[in-house]
Write a protein that holds these residues in place. Structure first.
Motif, PDB file in Angstrom:
ATOM      1  N   VAL A 131      43.445  38.924  42.255  1.00 49.87           N
ATOM      2  CA  VAL A 131      42.015  38.771  42.540  1.00 49.87           C
ATOM      3  C   VAL A 131      41.849  37.771  43.686  1.00 49.87           C
ATOM      4  O   VAL A 131      42.827  37.138  44.095  1.00 49.87           O
ATOM      5  N   PHE A 132      40.631  37.640  44.192  1.00 50.53           N
ATOM      6  CA  PHE A 132      40.347  36.751  45.317  1.00 50.53           C
ATOM      7  C   PHE A 132      41.320  37.015  46.461  1.00 50.53           C
ATOM      8  O   PHE A 132      41.886  36.095  47.045  1.00 50.53           O
ATOM      9  N   SER A 133      41.525  38.294  46.759  1.00 48.45           N
ATOM     10  CA  SER A 133      42.383  38.734  47.868  1.00 48.45           C
ATOM     11  C   SER A 133      43.742  38.055  47.839  1.00 48.45           C
ATOM     12  O   SER A 133      44.249  37.644  48.878  1.00 48.45           O
ATOM     13  N   GLY A 134      44.316  37.921  46.661  1.00 55.50           N
ATOM     14  CA  GLY A 134      45.660  37.364  46.567  1.00 55.50           C
ATOM     15  C   GLY A 134      45.673  35.855  46.386  1.00 55.50           C
ATOM     16  O   GLY A 134      46.729  35.250  46.237  1.00 55.50           O
ATOM     17  N   LYS A 135      44.485  35.214  46.381  1.00 62.18           N
ATOM     18  CA  LYS A 135      44.464  33.761  46.172  1.00 62.18           C
ATOM     19  C   LYS A 135      44.676  33.404  44.703  1.00 62.18           C
ATOM     20  O   LYS A 135      44.860  32.238  44.367  1.00 62.18           O
ATOM     21  N   ALA A 136      44.573  34.378  43.797  1.00 58.26           N
ATOM     22  CA  ALA A 136      44.763  34.110  42.369  1.00 58.26           C
ATOM     23  C   ALA A 136      45.108  35.401  41.630  1.00 58.26           C
ATOM     24  O   ALA A 136      45.052  36.490  42.203  1.00 58.26           O
ATOM     25  N   PHE A 137      45.488  35.243  40.363  1.00 55.73           N
ATOM     26  CA  PHE A 137      45.729  36.387  39.484  1.00 55.73           C
ATOM     27  C   PHE A 137      44.829  36.261  38.267  1.00 55.73           C
ATOM     28  O   PHE A 137      44.466  35.160  37.877  1.00 55.73           O
ATOM     29  N   GLN A 246      41.767  38.510  54.162  1.00 57.45           N
ATOM     30  CA  GLN A 246      40.721  38.621  53.153  1.00 57.45           C
ATOM     31  C   GLN A 246      39.717  39.724  53.467  1.00 57.45           C
ATOM     32  O   GLN A 246      39.214  40.386  52.579  1.00 57.45           O
ATOM     33  N   THR A 247      39.406  39.915  54.754  1.00 58.42           N
ATOM     34  CA  THR A 247      38.478  40.983  55.112  1.00 58.42           C
ATOM     35  C   THR A 247      39.216  42.159  55.750  1.00 58.42           C
ATOM     36  O   THR A 247      38.609  43.034  56.335  1.00 58.42           O
ATOM     37  N   GLY A 248      40.520  42.146  55.635  1.00 51.37           N
ATOM     38  CA  GLY A 248      41.304  43.274  56.130  1.00 51.37           C
ATOM     39  C   GLY A 248      42.106  43.846  54.984  1.00 51.37           C
ATOM     40  O   GLY A 248      41.633  43.917  53.866  1.00 51.37           O
ATOM     41  N   ILE A 249      43.335  44.221  55.275  1.00 47.97           N
ATOM     42  CA  ILE A 249      44.170  44.817  54.237  1.00 47.97           C
ATOM     43  C   ILE A 249      44.970  43.723  53.547  1.00 47.97           C
ATOM     44  O   ILE A 249      45.399  42.757  54.178  1.00 47.97           O
ATOM     45  N   THR A 250      45.128  43.854  52.228  1.00 41.96           N
ATOM     46  CA  THR A 250      45.992  42.946  51.479  1.00 41.96           C
ATOM     47  C   THR A 250      47.354  43.616  51.345  1.00 41.96           C
ATOM     48  O   THR A 250      47.430  44.776  50.961  1.00 41.96           O
ATOM     49  N   GLN A 266      41.728  32.639  55.359  1.00 44.97           N
ATOM     50  CA  GLN A 266      41.360  34.052  55.205  1.00 44.97           C
ATOM     51  C   GLN A 266      42.520  34.979  55.554  1.00 44.97           C
ATOM     52  O   GLN A 266      42.614  36.088  55.060  1.00 44.97           O
TER      53      GLN A 266
ATOM     54  N   ASP B 117      35.834  39.076  45.850  1.00 46.65           N
ATOM     55  CA  ASP B 117      36.256  38.202  44.752  1.00 46.65           C
ATOM     56  C   ASP B 117      37.170  38.947  43.763  1.00 46.65           C
ATOM     57  O   ASP B 117      38.322  38.594  43.600  1.00 46.65           O
ATOM     58  N   ASN B 119      37.938  42.245  43.990  1.00 45.46           N
ATOM     59  CA  ASN B 119      38.705  43.264  44.734  1.00 45.46           C
ATOM     60  C   ASN B 119      38.914  44.561  43.970  1.00 45.46           C
ATOM     61  O   ASN B 119      39.948  45.210  44.114  1.00 45.46           O
TER      62      ASN B 119
END
Ligand SMILES: Cc1cc2nc3c(=O)[nH]c(=O)nc-3n(C[C@H](O)[C@H](O)[C@H](O)COP(=O)(O)OP(=O)(O)OC[C@H]3O[C@@H](n4cnc5c(N)ncnc54)[C@H](O)[C@@H]3O)c2cc1C
Ligand SMILES: Nc1ncnc2c1ncn2[C@@H]1O[C@H](COP(=O)(O)O)[C@@H](O)[C@H]1O
Lengths: 313, 243
Positions: A131-137, A246-250, A266, B117, B119
């Motif tokens: 979640v949070f674009s890879g900033k957390a799980f 964050q606003t592109g591809i993860t 980001q 958030d 995703n």
């Protein structure tokens, strides 16, 4: 009861992500003490391959229709009913992510996308997702009897089970779609960014699009896909489809090499789940070094030729 | 033509993500909330199409009153009206079911490709299924001509051009348009535009978040001298074993 895996076919072949999904499905099936059935929709792929990676049964629907979420969801739902599937595994590709929510609706299933763990069934049914674009799980409970799980490519090993799958034609066909496909434009011979194991990425430090041959040469020597930071795609040095963050591809490759990228929060959000990160930057204070496993402080234009030579070796 | 844009309100992209209560709650202290960047594109392109075809754009958000400044921002970009469904959703299923109840009668429904958030990237497809209409994920172009919507969508390893007469639901991807920046007139006008608050209709939750975890921090970077850069390849091959 069974576990159903959506076996995605692209250009007449199963994707690597499909093998991952089948192996994952087999492990879930073993956990639930049931069988795994794969549903392969498309043309050309050799269904018997999937036994090796864990499928007990492969059902095939032969079609040359392009993917549409409505039509495919109806077909996969019909197969899920036919084999009494409690859990459906899908890979989180563009196709999979379009299919998953519609399928979950038809099945009345709980849905989790971006899943990076096997389920924990010790107390209910829980998976870990990014979640949070890879900033957390997050650990999320799937409360319904039926579940649809979309797994992140490159998150699970492809396992060999050495089985032979039973192959049979599915009794359903793809459903009807409200969509007309007017044109398809596939880039062939390029590794899709989200599935690449190695990614070579350039930022504003590369100075201009005319220098991208260095990024591409290193990528081709390593069998890698290429990516870039947001300003690089905003300035049209590179296509938008290469922008990660964050606003592109993860992405989640085994190796991410960042060249001339500062390491803004980001940007890191989209790449920090990579197994190994290399930062190359002339500024020793660049934030990327804090997020990297290996680093070289220096001028990209001097370092890249050395790396290309070594990689070709 | 009636267009509906679904907006989510998310922590600003610079937010440092932390959790409280034994990692069971997202720490909202000091967090700035913004219009989800993909939804900004959906609103902008929805407005452009509505304006070119004499239509209207309605904003819908499922959330509490704290979101109203962000809803007003969407109105100040030019949207005609907004609906807020007064609930505190924790699950995309819930959001989709609540939106589906007010989404009948629109020709085009737009969402973002994903909320930055959670995703999920799932509300578009869920809405399509609930409304029994086609859904098109990750679109980089939307045009309307001769009674048909035409889209470019990202597919694995390429791009596709698709069309339909609508109603349909599509999710906005970067490249769709340049986000519109509200001007002073828009900001003034937004103050008096209708923002209707509806009670939720008790949709279902299919998932719940038990706890969170932060990624394992890197243990420190190993630097390789620039004059021996080639050594890096050797290390990646033989020690890290990633190439
Ligand atoms: C809402 C929002 C969303 C965003 N989303 C994203 C996103 O998804 N992805 C993303 O990437 N960014 C995103 N950004 C932008 C982000 O904040 C940074 O501005 C961006 O990542 C910087 O790109 P860069 O590192 O290429 O450029 P810069 O910050 O300009 O860094 C260039 C780097 O190159 C180095 N350099 C220069 N010359 C050389 C050389 N010769 N050799 C080696 N190194 C050199 C410099 O030291 C510097 O560190 C977002 C910003 C906002 C506000
Ligand atoms: N609470 C909400 N209210 C209205 N729209 C939402 C909400 N949450 C998500 N959406 C829409 O659904 C899109 C995808 O969200 P998600 O599936 O949660 O990643 C967002 O870009 C929004 O357009």
């Amino acid at each position: 009861m069974s576990v159903l895996v959506f076996a995605e076919i692209s250009d007449g072949k199963f994707k690597k992500a499909t093998y991952e999904a089948v192996s994952y499905g087999r492990q879930v099936a073993d956990m639930l003490e049931t069988k795994v059935v794969a549903i392969a929709i498309g043309n050309g792929a050799d269904a018997s391959e999937l036994g090796e990676y864990g499928a007990h049964v492969v059902k095939t629907i032969n079609t040359s229709d392009s993917f549409t979420a409505d039509a495919y969801a109806a077909a996969v739902n019909a197969s899920a009913n036919e084999v009494s599937a409690s859990t459906v595994i899908i890979s989180n590709t563009y196709t999979g992510k379009s299919l998953a929510p519609r399928l979950a609706q038809l099945m009345g299933a709980s849905l989790a996308t971006n899943v990076v763990s096997l389920p924990d069934t010790s107390n209910g049914f829980q998976v870990k997702r990014s979640v949070f674009s890879g900033k957390a799980f997050a650990f999320v409970n799937l409360q319904r009897d039926k579940k649809v799980i979309a797994i992140t490519p490159n998150s699970f090993e492809i396992k060999s089970f050495g089985d032979t799958a039973v192959i049979e034609a599915a009794s359903t066909n793809v459903g009807s779609t409200g969509l007309t496909i007017d044109a398809v434009n596939k880039v062939t011979g390029k590794i899709p960014l989200t599935e690449a194991e190695v990614v070579v990425s350039g930022g504003r430090g590369m100075k201009g699009p005319e220098n991208w041959h260095l990024i591409e040469d290193l990528a081709s020597a390593l069998g890698a896909a290429t990516a870039c930071s947001k300003p690089v795609s905003d300035m049209d040095w590179r296509p938008h489809s290469e922008h990660v963050g964050q606003t592109g591809i993860t992405i989640k490759p085994n190796l991410y090499i960042a060249i001339g990228i500062s390491g803004a929060i980001q940007h890191l959000a989209g790449v920090s789940s990579s197994k190994v990160i290399v930062a190359i930057n002339k500024d020793p204070e660049a934030p990327f070094f804090k997020a990297a496993d290996y680093g070289i402080v220096g001028d990209a234009f001097e370092i890249l030729p050395q790396l290309i030579a070594a990689a070709k070796n | 033509m009636k267009i509906l844009a679904c907006i989510s309100v998310v922590p600003d992209t610079t937010t440092k993500i932390t959790f409280t209560e034994n990692n069971t709650q997202f720490n909202t202290a000091g967090v700035q909330y913004i219009l989800n960047p993909y939804d900004e594109l959906a609103v902008t392109r929805g407005l452009e199409i509505a304006e070119a075809n004499g239509g209207t754009l309605t904003i819908v958000h499922v959330g509490k009153a704290e979101a109203e400044p962000v809803i007003r921002k969407a109105l100040s970009m030019g949207a005609n009206e907004a609906i807020r469904i007064d609930a505190d959703p924790t699950d995309a299923q819930y959001v989709a079911e609540e939106i589906a109840k007010i989404a009948v009668g629109y020709n085009l429904i737009l969402t973002g490709r994903e909320s930055i958030d959670y995703n999920g990237g799932v509300v578009c497809g869920m809405l399509g299924s609930l409304l029994g209409i086609t859904s098109i994920n990750v679109v980089t172009r939307i045009d309307y001509a001769d009674g048909k919507f035409s889209f470019d969508r990202d597919i694995d390893g390429g791009r596709e051009t698709v069309s339909c007469a609508g109603p349909c639901v599509a999710s906005a991807q970067k490249e769709l348009c340049e986000p519109r920046i509200p001007n002073m007139r828009g900001i003034m006008a937004a103050r008096t535009k209708p923002l209707q608050v509806l009670a939720p209709q008790a949709a279902a939750n299919y998932t719940n978040y038990a706890s969170y975890e932060l990624p394992v921090a890197k243990t420190g970077v190993r630097l390789i001298d620039a004059s021996e850069a080639g050594k890096l390849i050797d290390i990646l091959r033989n020690e890290a074993k990633v190439i």
